[in-house]
Design a protein around this motif. Structure first.
Motif: not given
Length: 210
Positions: A94-96, A165-166, A171-172, A176-177
């Motif tokens: 999700v972040f990468e 996934m969202a 931008g969080l 958070t995940g």
């Protein structure tokens, strides 16, 4: 006599997939796809028929890739840590990586594209089934401590994974995940190898063995 094809179809689909993942279907122009694949307009249409048909081909290739990754983790033994590994893999991606194509299309297509909607619904149902089987196996092998019905846990986990996934487009921060995932694993009561060792140690102390 027809000229032999001079490009690799699967490679072209993979290159188109990268465009669709980055820009989404609506914002991916024909020029974008031609530049990414190196195909001429006539070759693209002769091979795939249309931009939409190319997208469906790329979408199915993406779905197959995700399915293969899920199998690696969700068939692991014991089941609990395998399930956690799958969720961590999703969160890392999700972040990468670019936003999840499945999620992007579920939002973009809404009621306008029944072929995409059918695939999105099928993938969600398949994810729930895979989670249910893994959770039931984990409850049986002791690596998942929750006694909630596997069906209920699987449905909740699938919804939570879609929510994770969202996060990539919000931008969080990644933390958070991480916090959300930790809460999910606590809900399932995942038992890892180190947890079992600690439990055995505590039991030994209580018995005066150590």
């Amino acid at each position: 006599m027809a000229r032999p094809q001079e490009f690799d179809t699967d490679e072209a689909v993979e290159q188109a997939l990268a465009v669709f993942r980055r820009k989404g279907y609506a914002q991916s122009s024909l020029a974008d796809l031609l530049a990414a694949t190196g195909l001429s307009k006539s070759s693209l249409y002769a091979t795939f028929g249309s931009k939409h048909a190319l997208f469906l081909r790329a979408f199915d290739q993406y779905r197959a890739q995700r399915r293969r990754l899920a199998v690696i983790d969700l068939r692991a033994t014991p089941a609990g840590p395998g399930l956690e590994a799958y969720c961590r893999r999703i969160l890392r991606q999700v972040f990468e990586q670019p936003p999840c194509l499945l999620l992007r299309q579920s939002i973009e297509s809404q009621d306008e594209d029944p072929e995409v909607r059918e695939r999105v619904h099928a993938d969600f149902a398949e994810l729930v089934v895979a989670f249910r089987r893994t959770i039931a196996r984990g409850q049986a092998d002791g690596s998942i401590g929750s006694i909630q019905p596997a069906d209920q846990l699987a449905q909740s986990l699938a919804v939570s994974v879609i929510g994770m996934m969202a996060l990539g487009g919000t931008g969080l921060p990644p933390q958070t995940g991480d916090m959300a995932l930790a809460a999910l694993m606590d809900l399932l009561q995942i038992r890892r190898e180190q947890d079992e060792i600690a439990d055995e140690g505590q039991a030994g102390k209580a018995a005066g063995v150590l």
